[in-house]
Write a protein that holds these residues in place. Structure first.
Motif, PDB file in Angstrom:
ATOM      1  N   GLU A  92       0.811  -1.220   0.000  1.00  0.00           N
ATOM      2  CA  GLU A  92       0.000   0.000   0.000  1.00  0.00           C
ATOM      3  C   GLU A  92       0.844   1.270   0.000  1.00  0.00           C
ATOM      4  O   GLU A  92       0.357   2.337  -0.339  1.00  0.00           O
ATOM      5  CB  GLU A  92      -0.952  -0.008   1.199  1.00  0.00           C
ATOM      6  CG  GLU A  92      -2.041  -1.047   1.062  1.00  0.00           C
ATOM      7  CD  GLU A  92      -2.998  -1.049   2.234  1.00  0.00           C
ATOM      8  OE1 GLU A  92      -2.537  -1.070   3.404  1.00  0.00           O
ATOM      9  OE2 GLU A  92      -4.216  -1.031   1.968  1.00  0.00           O
ATOM     10  N   GLN A  93       2.126   1.155   0.380  1.00  0.00           N
ATOM     11  CA  GLN A  93       3.016   2.315   0.390  1.00  0.00           C
ATOM     12  C   GLN A  93       3.700   2.522  -0.962  1.00  0.00           C
ATOM     13  O   GLN A  93       4.461   3.467  -1.143  1.00  0.00           O
ATOM     14  CB  GLN A  93       4.083   2.162   1.484  1.00  0.00           C
ATOM     15  CG  GLN A  93       3.540   2.192   2.908  1.00  0.00           C
ATOM     16  CD  GLN A  93       2.836   0.905   3.302  1.00  0.00           C
ATOM     17  OE1 GLN A  93       3.267  -0.189   2.946  1.00  0.00           O
ATOM     18  NE2 GLN A  93       1.730   1.038   4.019  1.00  0.00           N
TER      19      GLN A  93
ATOM     20  N   ASN B 202       5.844   0.315  -2.386  1.00  0.00           N
ATOM     21  CA  ASN B 202       7.046  -0.508  -2.528  1.00  0.00           C
ATOM     22  C   ASN B 202       6.699  -1.717  -3.384  1.00  0.00           C
ATOM     23  O   ASN B 202       5.593  -2.239  -3.291  1.00  0.00           O
ATOM     24  CB  ASN B 202       7.545  -0.966  -1.159  1.00  0.00           C
ATOM     25  CG  ASN B 202       7.849   0.207  -0.254  1.00  0.00           C
ATOM     26  OD1 ASN B 202       8.632   1.077  -0.605  1.00  0.00           O
ATOM     27  ND2 ASN B 202       7.208   0.242   0.904  1.00  0.00           N
TER      28      ASN B 202
END
Length: 128
Positions: free
Chosen positions: A80-81, A83
């Motif tokens: 979700e970030q 990455n």
């Protein structure tokens, strides 16, 4: 229990289950998927088999722990970030329950999976 209870994927015939993610989860492409579930435990918590996915991207939210081995193709898993991890033939990994993000198939992909649900479920269709 005898040797006859061993499930050999190469010799175990199952009916393929074809599906697509729910429309609201698809981000791009037409990611048709096929599952050959060769084993489902009697309690419904463990499944193992072969998954195939076509080019596309969709959101994922894992309630299960999944061991994967990519045997063909290329995919990208993103959290979700933002990455990301590119997954290719020969890669082996575990996706822990609670992981959320996206799965994107760049080249038709095939993986061997072993899934463990922490809470019992109904065994899937085709489970041994």
């Amino acid at each position: 229990m005898s040797i006859a209870s061993i499930v050999d994927f190469a010799q175990h015939s199952v009916t393929p289950e074809r599906y697509r993610p729910a429309p609201e989860k698809i981000l791009s492409g037409d990611p048709e998927q096929t599952v050959f579930n060769h084993y489902g435990s009697p309690c419904g918590q463990m499944n193992a088999g072969v998954w195939e996915g076509e080019v596309g991207q969709w959101t994922v939210n894992y309630t299960e722990h999944e061991y994967c081995e990519i045997v063909q193709g290329v995919s990208v898993l993103r959290d979700e970030q933002g990455n990301s991890k590119t997954l290719r033939a020969g890669d082996r990994f575990v996706i822990p329950a609670g992981f959320s993000g996206t799965w994107e198939v760049l080249e038709a992909c095939r993986k061997i999976y072993v899934i463990f649900e922490s809470t019992p479920t109904t065994p899937p269709v085709g489970a041994a």
